[in-house]
Every structure is written in structure tokens, then in C-alpha cells.
Design an enzyme around this catalytic site. Structure first.
Site, PDB file in Angstrom:
ATOM      1  CB  CYS A  96      39.554  42.490  29.978  1.00  0.00           C
ATOM      2  SG  CYS A  96      39.893  43.277  31.391  1.00  0.00           S
TER       3      CYS A  96
ATOM      4  CD  GLU B  49      37.325  41.944  33.538  1.00  0.00           C
ATOM      5  OE1 GLU B  49      37.677  42.049  32.288  1.00  0.00           O
ATOM      6  OE2 GLU B  49      38.884  41.281  34.631  1.00  0.00           O
TER       7      GLU B  49
ATOM      8  CE  LYS C 121      38.640  26.164  34.495  1.00  0.00           C
ATOM      9  NZ  LYS C 121      39.288  26.135  32.853  1.00  0.00           N
TER      10      LYS C 121
END
Length: 492
Positions: free
Chosen positions: A295, A261, A183
Site C-alpha cells: 500500500c 488503512e 478473518k
């Protein structure tokens, strides 16, 4: 430039991909994918119904019954072929990525290469899923172990690396013999659909790779369906820590295997003995890659007092050399942010920092002449531990510079956060490097480099930055379960 010209226009797909077919959704709702640079519509896609999501999960489960028995060498060939097809289409894939994400074409091209490398890496790892032979306390018995694919895997991916995050999860999943449902983020689904198109060309059996579509508003419902479905045995998620915690709670009813994560608050530490030019160059690369929408990007920059002023000067000079513009245009070093919300957070962090005494080195700010999602990077110095920018992940183009005196002091500052994804250390002293690397509370430490990710290294965090590892020899473990077989009464 508004619409890129592709060598292979078939890479632009406008339907979900389920069970080896481009699925005709019956949903009456749609959502638009918007070019963040021009604010124009790229395409309108179906916002799929819960029934269609459930259908995709069902087909993935059916496919798993066969796919789990496939030969590892066949899986390796499919993975290798997908790597080759990505590299053959790298120019088009990069344009699609830039078009929907906004990053500059150079960064997008690098992402495609990086994403493809995971399929190459796990083409080899597919053949190296080893077990063990164990001697139990009863000498008349023997124990052997081997790893089996866990089952159907649900993959939830973010906007910032729409191709790489999917590839980093898909490659080990396929290598292990799992089937998948991906998705993508509602803002950047075209890269995932293009990947499905190439996987089909690479020969992956139908039902092994499915892509379902949902708007940003409808994404929580899809996530809930993934979590509560007993057919899905594992979820891999990249995104924010609050959403990761929500997915964990929602998955508790089916006790799924999870890998997460999540958010980061990465520090860069520059010591007095560091190669200063290298530290500046690499800090820029880390902080402003994709305009800070990564990130692992540097969220806090700690510079030792002996080189603090010189670093601030050199860093500021480099930032002023950036060329901001539409990522598809030649010579652009930095594109736009994904949406206005990202800019608002940067502005809030700057306002808080300046209000508490930080000094502005590069003002930066909105660039309305380019578009509402364009923002020139900002730099502030004399940042303290009480400022919001130190406590929260900015996820945008703001560099926050702080001065420190000793390694013990900066270590305490670095670890004073619930997050622990990545850290960066710049020093020429081996003792300093080892001390910081060992005691920094993060899953990854990069020494004298600002760009470290690679398919061969284990990627992941500790604390509230998540758990599980992607890439490397460890990456396939999250998609397998260990089975133990006892052979009893062998000597009879």
C-alpha cells in the site's frame, strides 16, 4: 520446489481457531489455497457458515468479560512470549508465507521479523495506558480519566502482508485487553492460522484470539456479519478504499469504532540535489518490494529535470538486475504476483501510458515459462498527469517516471489525488525537505529512505487512504475508550 520442508509441521493448520480450540466446521463448502508460483493446491479449508462466524463472535464476547480484567503485566508477558515464539520459528513462518503469497523468502523473513516486533512493542505499551487528573471549573470536584478496552474487535486482513497486518492489529488489541476475531484473506489464511497456533503456545486465554475462515467469494458475507453484529465494538480493516467505504456504511447501524488503512497512490520526489545513487537504490526498494503489492509502494516517481535522464538510466540498470523466480528458491530477488488479475491491471496501465506518449525503458512482461503469475517488472518514462497510472494505484511491478521543474509544480501533482497514505522525498536541502514534508497531503512522509515502517512509528493515512494509526504510542488508542469519573463535593 513445490512444498517447503518445515522444522515444525504443526504450524500448518487446516481448521478455524475458535475459543481456544481447532474448530470442526460443519460447513459443506470448502475453498482451496493455491500456491501462486506453481498453481498447485496447498490445502483445502472449510468455508465457514454464518452461524459459525456468529458463534466465534459470541465466544469472543464471553472471553472479553474476563480478559478485560487481566493484569497489564500478564498481557505483556503473553505478548512478549508470542514475539519470542515467532522468532524461534521464523524460518518456518517465512516459508509458509512465501508458499501461499508468492513473495521471495528474503522479503517473507523480513515480514516475520517486522510482525513480531509489534508484539514486542505492545508488550511494553500494555503497561503504559495512562489517564489524567483534571481540575474542572467547580473547585469542589475532581475529574479523573482512564482508558478501558473497547470490547470485541473484528480484524479484516489482506493478502499482501498476511502475517504483518494481523500482528499490527492483534498486538495493540491484546495490549488494551480486547478480544479479537481475525478473518484472513482467503488466498493467504495459513499465516494467520500459524499465528493462532503460536498464540496458543504463548498462553493467551481461550477466546481471546479467534481465526475464522472464508473464501474470497464468501468474504463479503463475513464482513457484513462483523459490521452488523452488536457484539463487535470495533473493526480494523486493511484493504481497498471502495471496500472500506462499504464497511463504513454497513457499520453505521451499530455505530462501531473503525480504523481503516486503505488504498494509496504514493509519490516519490527526487530533487536535483539528492544523493542520486541513494535515491535510485531506495526508490527501487520502495517500488518493487513484493513486486509493488504494498500500500505504501511508490506509485509515481517524480524526478527534477536536472537529474531526470541520469536517474532514468541508473534506475533502469538496477531493474534489469532482478532475478525473478519461485520465492522459495535461493538467490531469487522477486517472486510472483498473487494472481493473474494483478498482472492484467499492470498491463492496462502500461497500454494506457504508452498510448498517451510514455516511452518504455524496460519492457518487462509475462514470464509463462515460470508460471502464469510471474511478471518481469516494467519501467516507463515521460509519464504525464493525464495517464491512468498516475490516477490509480497500480499495485504491481510498473514504475512510472515523470519529469518536474519546481517544488511548487510537483507538490500540486503529488496532492492531485483523493489518496494520502505515504510520500517520499529525496533531497539534501533542509528547506526543501521541510516544505515538502509539511505540505504533502499524506499521513506519512519518508525522507531519503524508501523503507520506513516500524512498530515505533504511527502508520496510517489521510483523505481516502483512511484514518486511525497503527503502531507507536498512538496505536493502542483505537482499541480503547476514555472514561471520565467526576468526584464531587470533595471538600465537605
Amino acid at each position: 520446489m513445490s512444498k517447503p520442508t518445515l522444522n515444525n509441521p504443526d504450524l500448518i493448520r487446516t481448521k478455524p481457531y475458535i475459543n481456544g480450540e481447532w474448530f470442526e466446521s460443519k460447513s459443506t463448502k470448502t475453498f482451496k489455497v493455491i500456491d501462486p508460483a506453481t498453481e498447485t493446491e496447498i490445502v483445502e479449508l472449510p468455508d465457514q457458515t454464518p452461524e459459525e462466524i456468529a458463534f466465534a463472535i459470541e465466544k469472543a464476547e464471553e472471553a472479553f468479560k474476563t480478559f478485560k480484567k487481566t493484569n497489564a503485566y500478564d498481557r505483556a508477558r503473553w505478548l512478549r512470549k508470542l514475539n519470542d515464539l515467532m522468532l524461534e520459528n521464523i524460518e518456518d513462518l517465512a516459508k509458509i508465507l512465501t508458499w501461499e503469497n508468492g513473495k521471495c523468502l528474503t522479503d517473507a523473513t523480513g515480514e516475520i521479523k517486522y510482525a513480531a516486533s509489534y508484539f514486542e512493542w505492545f508488550a511494553e505499551e500494555a503497561k503504559r495506558i495512562y489517564g489524567n487528573t483534571i481540575q474542572p471549573s467547580n473547585n469542589n470536584n475532581k475529574v479523573i480519566t482512564y482508558k478501558q478496552p473497547i470490547g470485541v474487535v473484528g480484524l479484516l486482513c489482506p493478502f499482501n502482508f498476511p502475517t504483518a497486518m494481523g500482528a499490527r492489529k492483534l498486538a495493540p488489541s491484546f495490549a488494551a485487553g480486547c478480544t479479537t476475531i481475525l478473518k484472513p484473506d482467503g488466498q493467504t489464511p495459513l499465516s494467520s492460522l500459524a499465528l493462532a497456533y503460536l498464540a496458543e503456545k504463548a498462553g493467551f486465554p481461550k477466546g481471546t484470539f479467534n481465526v475464522v475462515l472464508a473464501s474470497t467469494e464468501n468474504t463479503p458475507k463475513v464482513g457484513l456479519e462483523f459490521c452488523e453484529s452488536p457484539r463487535i465494538k470495533k473493526i480494523s480493516f486493511t484493504g481497498s478504499t471502495p471496500v472500506g467505504k462499504l464497511l463504513m456504511r454497513q457499520s453505521s447501524s451499530t455505530l462501531k469504532k473503525l480504523s481503516m488503512e486503505l488504498g494509496g497512490n504514493a509519490p516519490i520526489i527526487i530533487f536535483d540535489d539528492a544523493d542520486l545513487d541513494l535515491a535510485v537504490e531506495q526508490s527501487i526498494a520502495s517500488k518493487f518490494r513484493s513486486l509493488g503489492q504494498t500500500c505504501v509502494c511508490a506509485n509515481r516517481l517524480y524526478i527534477q529535470s536536472g537529474v531526470y535522464d541520469k536517474f532514468c538510466e541508473k534506475f533502469t540498470e538496477k531493474v534489469k538486475e532482478f532475478k525473478i523466480g519461485n520465492g522459495l528458491e535461493k538467490g531469487i530477488t522477486h517472486g510472483c504476483l498473487i494472481n493473474d488479475k494483478a498482472i492484467t491491471k499492470v498491463e492496462e496501465h502500461i497500454k494506457d501510458a504508452v498510448g498517451k506518449g510514455a516511452k518504455v525503458l524496460v519492457e518487462g512482461g509475462r514470464l509463462p515459462n515460470l508460471g502464469k503469475n510471474f511478471y518481469a517488472p516494467s519501467v516507463v518514462k515521460d509519464v504525464t498527469q493525464e495517464m491512468v497510472v498516475v490516477k490509480e494505484e497500480t499495485f504491481g511491478p510498473l514504475a512510472a517516471l515523470s519529469k518536474f521543474d519546481t517544488k511548487e509544480q510537483v507538490l500540486d501533482w503529488c496532492n492531485d489525488t483523493p489518496y494520502g497514505l505515504a510520500s517520499y522525498v529525496f533531497s539534501e536541502n533542509l528547506n526543501t525537505i521541510w516544505f515538502m514534508s509539511e505540505y504533502l497531503e499524506s499521513g506519512m512522509v519518508a525522507v531519503n529512505t524508501g523503507l520506513f515502517t516500524d512498530a515505533a512509528m504511527p502508520f496510517g493515512g489521510v483523505k481516502e487512504s483512511g484514518f486511525g494509526r497503527e503502531g507507536s504510542l498512538y496505536g493502542i488508542d483505537d482499541y480503547t475508550v476514555v472514561k471520565a469519573i467526576t468526584l464531587g463535593n470533595m471538600y465537605r
